[in-house]
Write a protein that holds these residues in place. Structure first.
Motif, PDB file in Angstrom:
ATOM      1  N   VAL A  99       0.852  -1.185   0.000  1.00 51.89           N
ATOM      2  CA  VAL A  99       0.000   0.000   0.000  1.00 51.89           C
ATOM      3  C   VAL A  99       0.890   1.238   0.000  1.00 51.89           C
ATOM      4  N   SER A 100       0.572   2.208  -0.866  1.00 53.26           N
ATOM      5  CA  SER A 100       1.374   3.421  -0.974  1.00 53.26           C
ATOM      6  C   SER A 100       0.745   4.626  -0.301  1.00 53.26           C
ATOM      7  N   ARG A 117      -0.945   1.689  -8.950  1.00 50.59           N
ATOM      8  CA  ARG A 117      -1.466   2.793  -9.760  1.00 50.59           C
ATOM      9  C   ARG A 117      -2.959   3.017  -9.584  1.00 50.59           C
ATOM     10  N   ALA A 118      -3.612   2.239  -8.747  1.00 50.71           N
ATOM     11  CA  ALA A 118      -5.059   2.328  -8.578  1.00 50.71           C
ATOM     12  C   ALA A 118      -5.399   2.862  -7.184  1.00 50.71           C
ATOM     13  N   LEU A 147     -10.691   2.632  -8.645  1.00 54.41           N
ATOM     14  CA  LEU A 147     -10.519   3.715  -9.603  1.00 54.41           C
ATOM     15  C   LEU A 147      -9.127   3.618 -10.213  1.00 54.41           C
ATOM     16  N   ALA A 148      -9.069   3.620 -11.524  1.00 60.69           N
ATOM     17  CA  ALA A 148      -7.804   3.558 -12.255  1.00 60.69           C
ATOM     18  C   ALA A 148      -7.690   4.778 -13.152  1.00 60.69           C
ATOM     19  N   LEU A 167      -8.715  13.860  -3.479  1.00 56.95           N
ATOM     20  CA  LEU A 167      -7.590  14.135  -4.371  1.00 56.95           C
ATOM     21  C   LEU A 167      -6.559  13.030  -4.235  1.00 56.95           C
ATOM     22  N   SER A 168      -6.030  12.579  -5.350  1.00 58.14           N
ATOM     23  CA  SER A 168      -4.942  11.610  -5.361  1.00 58.14           C
ATOM     24  C   SER A 168      -3.779  12.188  -6.148  1.00 58.14           C
ATOM     25  N   SER A 169      -2.597  12.005  -5.631  1.00 57.98           N
ATOM     26  CA  SER A 169      -1.379  12.467  -6.308  1.00 57.98           C
ATOM     27  C   SER A 169      -0.457  11.276  -6.509  1.00 57.98           C
ATOM     28  N   ALA A 170       0.277  11.293  -7.619  1.00 58.75           N
ATOM     29  CA  ALA A 170       1.071  10.122  -7.983  1.00 58.75           C
ATOM     30  C   ALA A 170       2.398  10.551  -8.583  1.00 58.75           C
ATOM     31  N   LYS A 171       3.212   9.550  -8.858  1.00 60.15           N
ATOM     32  CA  LYS A 171       4.522   9.785  -9.462  1.00 60.15           C
ATOM     33  C   LYS A 171       4.436  10.088 -10.965  1.00 60.15           C
TER      34      LYS A 171
END
Length: 851
Positions: A99-100, A117-118, A147-148, A167-171
């Motif tokens: 889990v990230s 990524r989800a 959610l993808a 809100l989701s933030s990613a690399k």
């Protein structure tokens, strides 16, 4: 002697890795310490560690809005659902992969989890509230939807205040706006424009603005088509942004960097409030409490934890653990303090009641190998590899004496005479034992006779007799005042690792490198018993081991031993995950304690997983640092020669082991210095929930109803059965003072220990001085005989009461001394006060005359 010791607390470690979380009231801070969670109460100045443990190091923590449910997730994605007030593990669950990110919604009904990524949305587990009629939740985890959309790992999740959006933030350099419900007419929105991985994204207080943080700057988005409104850059020379936190109510942004700096900025103007330095290493995580007043920062490389009040620029909490292995521990005479010495050259004094480090001594320039407290007086002695033995004053916290040898040596063992006048030390370089006078600091004598390094020293409690163990397979008994040996050298079959003397000075225990424990008579110098501990201590297999756990030679011996206070039992530990408790007279194994089940440490698993074996060897030994995506993570900053273990291996991980053991003077607690930290095991385990004699009618609501009907005894007993702290305090404070004596006489005897413990705890925090003293007076006068007859099992409760009374006496004396002149002045003024006119008229009518 009782042997049902249980894990009580974890000292010596304040932060390892993961995210820091404040409780909703902002008074407590939750910190991951390896595979456990420590809770720091910043108001009451106390700390404790939850008893539940993971199989890997904890990576993420999340707590719901009411502060009752804690969700901790380890590196493998396995989660433990914990009821925080009761410290009880409710449910174990696995997310199947690492889990990230994880976050509870403000309503407490939903849970968002970042998995690769989800983003997975779950119905959050709940518990019935005392003020509601909600039923029990029998399915704690129910997945709602997945959610993808991100193309790389999700790093942060933040909910809106109404729990409808997040809100989701990613690399993948983007942040996305999602809706919880699939029924709403809402299209997920992508917020781009960053040139680095996005560390976090948040809504403003009015939800009209979104703020996202990347490694190089801050972007603000407006909802009108979600366009970029402002862009600001966070730059530090030679450093990158490592973690960020945002407080929407005060519009405060906290950013920490890889060089140990952190800055405070006010949005939307991006005004810098101040920039401070916490450490010369990078800061791993930062958190803000709900009021926005306190900032929590954690640095894993040096084990630092800091809580900073930014408005007054003062420390609320400042703790640092040993960043290297501990070598020795010793209990103070009162049992409330523990001294630890470690390879980082520091000596720390820990308070067992609060769980905090009181003072740190840093005068040694190399690793501290041994420490010892003088039996009389507040003096601590320490031996170090820097060639010095130092004496410390534990009242003024200073080094008042330094002892050294004629030649430069590295001391590895230490012993102090029971009178405190003589200190002895042995080294690995010289085979002699050096003796100094504590009063003068002069070297008195050098005892020669060993043909190998002196590994252990111990003085007999009766005084005058010194026992030394050496790598030359011998144990020697010295009469230091006559400068002679009381017996011939005791010959053994292997190198001596540790020696211990029974408290009555009649028996000597010796542990050797071949896994044997031998017992010798101190009076006759003959062997009385022996036992083979190789099968008991053996356990755990490292990744590089080519043999099974039962055949590994490196774990088949004890490196430290300690007698119990009554001398009936002996503790033994070594380079394995087990601590063995033996009965001295029968030689039988009484208990076997497992130090850690953390698979992140080497030596904790009995069998290796064949699925992790590759053509290049075990997957855990393959160094993947050079394959990291970020340049900061690819750089190898380790210095040549600083590694531990086999330097030819590609990587070395920490291995589980026990380096020191010690019993408390009361005999109801023992501590173990291990790779995880300073583990405290106690017989005085606090009962957080007891379902015995509990039915459906005993609830918080029924307890309050009984209290409203003035059924004080019934309400108090129901509170003890539920063992709900706030509820019990409410019942306790509602009882009138005149009812205390009658209640204490009528309460069942089974609740007396709980009542004594609760009264002793509440005295230190409650302002109701007279009522608390009435409770203590009633308990001692009514149940004094019971407390005296059961002093062994109620020793902790009685000590707590005595400590509370002494604290009250000290505070009253201090207040009286500070206000004695004010009281004298007020009394003198009242004595000189003129009489009122009414009094004069009355006296005049009676015929009295006044001048």
């Amino acid at each position: 002697m009782k042997t049902d010791f249980k894990f009580s607390n974890l000292l010596g470690t304040v932060y390892r890795k993961g995210n820091l979380v404040f409780t909703p009231d902002g008074n407590s801070l939750l910190s991951p310490v390896g595979n456990r969670v420590s809770v720091f109460n910043l108001v009451q100045n106390s700390a404790y560690t939850l008893p539940s443990s993971h199989r890997r190091n904890i990576s993420h923590l999340a707590i719901n809005l009411d502060g009752h449910i804690l969700l901790s997730v380890d590196e493998d994605g396995r989660a433990i659902l914990t009821h925080l007030p009761r410290r009880l593990a409710l449910y174990h669950f696995s997310f199947k992969t690492s889990v990230s990110a994880i976050a509870f919604s403000p309503s407490g009904k939903y849970l968002a989890v970042g998995v690769a990524r989800a983003v997975e949305l779950w119905h959050a587990p709940s518990i019935p509230n005392a003020d509601s009629d909600d039923g029990l939740e029998f399915a704690p985890f129910v997945r709602h939807r997945v959610l993808a959309g991100h193309h790389d790992t999700v790093q942060s999740l933040q909910w809106s205040s109404d729990s409808r959006f997040f809100l989701s933030s990613a690399k993948d350099l983007t942040a996305r706006v999602w809706s919880w419900s699939s029924d709403e007419d809402f299209t997920p929105t992508t917020l781009g424009g960053h040139k680095e991985a996005v560390l976090g994204a948040w809504f403003s207080q009015d939800q009209e603005l979104a703020c996202s943080d990347a490694h190089i700057g801050v972007d603000e988005f407006l909802p009108m088509g979600w366009r970029i409104a402002q862009r600001h850059f966070l730059t530090q020379l030679g450093a990158r942004l490592s973690s960020v936190a945002y407080h929407a109510l005060s519009k405060l942004l906290v950013a920490s960097f890889s060089n140990g700096l952190f800055g405070l900025y006010e949005l939307p103007g991006f005004n810098m409030i101040h920039t401070l330095s916490m450490t010369h290493q990078g800061i791993d995580d930062v958190a803000i409490n709900n009021s926005g007043e306190w900032l929590a920062l954690g640095a894993s490389k040096l084990g630092q934890l800091l809580v900073w009040e930014w408005q007054s620029e003062s420390y609320i909490l400042k703790q640092q653990s040993h960043f290297d292995s501990m070598n020795d521990i010793v209990y103070a005479q009162d049992g409330n303090r523990i001294v630890t010495a470690a390879d980082d050259g520091k000596i720390k004094l820990w308070d067992t009641q609060s769980g905090f480090c009181i003072v740190t001594f840093t005068e040694h320039s190399s690793g501290v190998t041994a420490c010892e407290l003088a039996p009389k007086g507040n003096v601590l002695f320490s031996a170090s590899l820097d060639g010095s033995v130092r004496a410390w004053d534990l009242i003024r916290y200073r080094n008042f004496r330094t002892f050294s040898a004629p030649t430069r040596l590295s001391f590895s063992s230490l012993a102090v005479d029971p009178s405190g006048d003589v200190v002895c030390a042995g080294s690995l370089g010289s085979f002699d034992i050096h003796i100094w006078s504590v009063q003068t600091g002069q070297l008195l004598d050098q005892l020669a006779g060993h043909e190998g390094p002196v590994s252990s020293l111990a003085f007999a409690p009766s005084g005058g007799l010194l026992v030394s163990g050496s790598w030359d397979h011998t144990v020697r008994l010295w009469n230091i005042f006559d400068r002679t040996q009381s017996h011939e050298a005791l010959q053994l079959q292997a190198d001596i690792t540790d020696v211990a003397i029974r408290p009555d000075s009649k028996q000597l225990a010796v542990s050797t490198l071949d896994g044997q424990l031998t017992f010798w008579s101190m009076l006759e110098g003959s062997q009385s018993a022996s036992l083979d501990g190789r099968r008991d201590v053996t356990g755990g297999r490292r990744l590089s081991d080519r043999r099974t756990a039962s055949n590994v030679a490196g774990t088949k011996n004890f490196s430290c031993i300690s007698y119990s206070v009554d001398g009936s039992c002996i503790l033994a530990g070594g380079n394995s995950k087990y601590i063995c408790l033996y009965d001295v007279f029968s030689g039988s194994l009484l208990r076997k304690f497992t130090v850690s089940v953390n698979l992140s440490l080497e030596g904790t698993q009995e069998y290796l997983n064949s699925r992790t074996l590759t053509e290049a060897g075990p997957a855990g030994l393959v160094d993947t640092q050079a394959e990291a995506s970020d340049l900061e993570n690819r750089i190898d900053r380790s210095m040549p020669g600083s590694g531990r273990g086999d330097l030819s291996s590609r990587r070395t991980g920490p291995a589980v082991r026990v380096t020191a053991l010690a019993f408390s003077p009361t005999g109801r607690t023992f501590c173990a210095a291990s790779t995880e930290g300073l583990l405290i095991y106690s017989l005085d385990s606090t009962l957080y929930f007891d379902p015995f004699d509990l039915d459906m009618d005993i609830t918080p609501a029924s307890t309050l109803e009984a209290l409203s009907r003035r059924l004080y005894l019934q309400a108090l007993i129901m509170g003890f059965r539920l063992n709900d702290g706030p509820l019990l305090k409410r019942v306790f404070e509602a009882i009138p003072s005149e009812e205390v004596g009658r209640l204490v006489k009528q309460i069942p005897m089974v609740y007396i220990p709980q009542l004594v413990r609760f009264v002793a705890q509440i005295i230190t925090t409650s302002p109701r001085l007279e009522s608390n003293l009435r409770w203590i007076e009633a308990l001692l006068s009514t149940h004094g005989a019971f407390l005296k007859a059961n002093i062994t099992s109620l020793a902790q409760e009685v000590r707590m009461v005595q400590k509370a009374i002494n604290t009250i006496q000290t505070d009253l004396a201090r207040v009286s001394d500070e206000n004695i002149y004010v009281l004298d002045y007020m009394l003198s003024q009242s004595a000189q006060k003129p009489e009122s006119s009414d009094t004069r008229i009355t006296n005049a009518s009676s015929g009295d005359c006044y001048a």
